[in-house]
Design a protein around this motif. Structure first.
Motif, PDB file in Angstrom:
ATOM      1  N   SER A  51      67.782  49.365  44.179  1.00 28.90           N
ATOM      2  CA  SER A  51      68.494  48.701  43.293  1.00 28.90           C
ATOM      3  C   SER A  51      69.832  48.373  43.979  1.00 28.90           C
ATOM      4  N   ALA A  52      70.575  49.301  44.609  1.00 31.70           N
ATOM      5  CA  ALA A  52      71.767  49.106  45.097  1.00 31.70           C
ATOM      6  C   ALA A  52      71.996  48.180  46.409  1.00 31.70           C
ATOM      7  N   ARG A  53      70.721  48.172  47.169  1.00 29.66           N
ATOM      8  CA  ARG A  53      70.688  47.386  48.230  1.00 29.66           C
ATOM      9  C   ARG A  53      70.630  45.873  47.675  1.00 29.66           C
ATOM     10  N   VAL A  54      69.573  45.697  46.693  1.00 25.85           N
ATOM     11  CA  VAL A  54      69.103  44.452  46.260  1.00 25.85           C
ATOM     12  C   VAL A  54      70.624  43.676  45.473  1.00 25.85           C
ATOM     13  N   ARG A  55      71.174  44.631  44.798  1.00 30.86           N
ATOM     14  CA  ARG A  55      72.635  44.238  43.942  1.00 30.86           C
ATOM     15  C   ARG A  55      73.718  43.681  45.288  1.00 30.86           C
TER      16      ARG A  55
ATOM     17  N   ASN B  61      66.621  33.752  34.239  1.00 30.17           N
ATOM     18  CA  ASN B  61      66.224  33.169  35.704  1.00 30.17           C
ATOM     19  C   ASN B  61      65.497  34.240  36.458  1.00 30.17           C
ATOM     20  N   LEU B  62      65.883  35.560  36.453  1.00 35.32           N
ATOM     21  CA  LEU B  62      64.896  36.596  37.148  1.00 35.32           C
ATOM     22  C   LEU B  62      63.796  36.675  36.775  1.00 35.32           C
ATOM     23  N   ALA B  63      63.521  36.570  35.482  1.00 36.98           N
ATOM     24  CA  ALA B  63      62.206  36.672  34.691  1.00 36.98           C
ATOM     25  C   ALA B  63      61.314  35.716  35.341  1.00 36.98           C
ATOM     26  N   MET B  64      61.899  34.412  35.159  1.00 40.52           N
ATOM     27  CA  MET B  64      61.300  33.281  35.916  1.00 40.52           C
ATOM     28  C   MET B  64      60.718  33.309  37.167  1.00 40.52           C
ATOM     29  N   ALA B  65      61.869  33.837  37.997  1.00 41.55           N
ATOM     30  CA  ALA B  65      61.617  34.030  39.558  1.00 41.55           C
ATOM     31  C   ALA B  65      60.541  34.936  39.709  1.00 41.55           C
ATOM     32  N   LEU B  66      60.462  36.174  39.066  1.00 40.16           N
ATOM     33  CA  LEU B  66      59.610  37.133  39.196  1.00 40.16           C
ATOM     34  C   LEU B  66      58.217  36.620  38.879  1.00 40.16           C
TER      35      LEU B  66
ATOM     36  N   VAL C 283      50.000  39.283  51.546  1.00 44.60           N
ATOM     37  CA  VAL C 283      49.971  40.005  50.449  1.00 44.60           C
ATOM     38  C   VAL C 283      51.243  40.900  50.384  1.00 44.60           C
ATOM     39  N   ARG C 284      51.469  41.850  51.580  1.00 47.96           N
ATOM     40  CA  ARG C 284      52.664  42.584  51.539  1.00 47.96           C
ATOM     41  C   ARG C 284      54.051  41.787  51.357  1.00 47.96           C
ATOM     42  N   ALA C 285      54.099  40.592  51.979  1.00 45.80           N
ATOM     43  CA  ALA C 285      55.412  39.812  51.519  1.00 45.80           C
ATOM     44  C   ALA C 285      55.511  39.503  50.117  1.00 45.80           C
ATOM     45  N   GLU C 286      54.287  39.147  49.298  1.00 47.83           N
ATOM     46  CA  GLU C 286      54.369  38.666  48.336  1.00 47.83           C
ATOM     47  C   GLU C 286      54.681  39.833  47.269  1.00 47.83           C
ATOM     48  N   ILE C 287      54.150  41.073  47.479  1.00 47.66           N
ATOM     49  CA  ILE C 287      54.362  42.205  46.694  1.00 47.66           C
ATOM     50  C   ILE C 287      55.648  42.477  47.141  1.00 47.66           C
ATOM     51  N   GLY C 288      56.393  42.388  48.269  1.00 48.20           N
ATOM     52  CA  GLY C 288      57.862  42.672  48.396  1.00 48.20           C
ATOM     53  C   GLY C 288      58.903  41.976  47.657  1.00 48.20           C
ATOM     54  N   ASP C 289      58.219  40.425  47.414  1.00 45.86           N
ATOM     55  CA  ASP C 289      59.203  39.725  46.632  1.00 45.86           C
ATOM     56  C   ASP C 289      59.088  39.996  45.134  1.00 45.86           C
ATOM     57  N   VAL C 290      57.773  40.388  44.764  1.00 45.13           N
ATOM     58  CA  VAL C 290      57.744  40.957  43.242  1.00 45.13           C
ATOM     59  C   VAL C 290      58.420  42.033  42.966  1.00 45.13           C
ATOM     60  N   MET C 291      58.459  42.962  43.989  1.00 46.83           N
ATOM     61  CA  MET C 291      59.444  44.375  43.826  1.00 46.83           C
ATOM     62  C   MET C 291      60.930  43.818  43.748  1.00 46.83           C
ATOM     63  N   ILE C 292      61.141  43.077  44.450  1.00 43.60           N
ATOM     64  CA  ILE C 292      62.532  42.686  44.583  1.00 43.60           C
ATOM     65  C   ILE C 292      63.293  41.901  43.510  1.00 43.60           C
ATOM     66  N   TYR C 293      62.276  40.900  43.044  1.00 50.49           N
ATOM     67  CA  TYR C 293      62.750  40.399  41.714  1.00 50.49           C
ATOM     68  C   TYR C 293      62.439  41.482  40.618  1.00 50.49           C
ATOM     69  N   LEU C 294      61.794  42.284  40.488  1.00 54.10           N
ATOM     70  CA  LEU C 294      61.456  43.256  39.432  1.00 54.10           C
ATOM     71  C   LEU C 294      62.616  44.088  39.341  1.00 54.10           C
ATOM     72  N   THR C 295      63.150  44.660  40.470  1.00 55.97           N
ATOM     73  CA  THR C 295      64.023  45.666  40.732  1.00 55.97           C
ATOM     74  C   THR C 295      65.528  44.959  40.333  1.00 55.97           C
ATOM     75  N   ARG C 296      65.595  43.690  40.794  1.00 53.12           N
ATOM     76  CA  ARG C 296      67.008  42.993  40.104  1.00 53.12           C
ATOM     77  C   ARG C 296      67.065  42.818  38.802  1.00 53.12           C
ATOM     78  N   LEU C 297      65.791  42.418  38.329  1.00 56.08           N
ATOM     79  CA  LEU C 297      65.918  42.021  36.911  1.00 56.08           C
ATOM     80  C   LEU C 297      66.164  43.525  35.916  1.00 56.08           C
ATOM     81  N   ALA C 298      65.648  44.513  36.356  1.00 50.35           N
ATOM     82  CA  ALA C 298      65.813  45.788  35.669  1.00 50.35           C
ATOM     83  C   ALA C 298      67.152  46.261  35.785  1.00 50.35           C
ATOM     84  N   ASP C 299      67.774  46.054  37.058  1.00 48.50           N
ATOM     85  CA  ASP C 299      69.141  46.496  37.351  1.00 48.50           C
ATOM     86  C   ASP C 299      70.254  45.443  36.410  1.00 48.50           C
TER      87      ASP C 299
END
Length: 111
Positions: free
Chosen positions: A5-9, A25-30, A62-78
């Protein structure tokens, strides 16, 4: 999770992107990134999907897309102040009550 979370922030702050990181915007990107993940599986048979990580090129996508999903989910939660691990743990406990093992084992039926 806190480190991620800190790194993405910090990544967003360094680029002055927090102004664009509204919950909407983050939910839409996710959702868009989840769509890109789905596209990797779209025309695969269940057997092919289960073996997707055996193909180095498909696995990398697949790994890259899962990474993108995780980043956006992490940022949205933050941005929303949600503890992802706490939210997932609470949801798992709730679902365990709704779907007790002795009543649902081996069944995909909704309750």
């Amino acid at each position: 999770m806190n480190d991620l979370s800190a790194r993405v922030r910090a990544f967003a702050e360094d680029r002055d992107w927090q102004q664009f990181h509204t919950p909407k915007n983050l939910a839409m990107a996710l959702a868009g990134e989840v769509g890109e993940l789905l596209a990797e599986f779209q025309w695969l048979t269940p057997e092919q999907a289960a073996m997707v990580m055996d193909d180095p090129e498909a696995a990398a996508r697949v790994r890259a897309e899962i990474g993108d999903v995780m980043i956006y989910l992490t940022r949205l939660a933050d941005v929303l102040g949600i503890d992802l691990v706490g939210a997932a743990t609470a949801k798992l406990a709730e679902v365990a009550v709704r779907y007790p093992v002795e009543l649902v084992k081996g069944s995909a039926a909704k309750r």
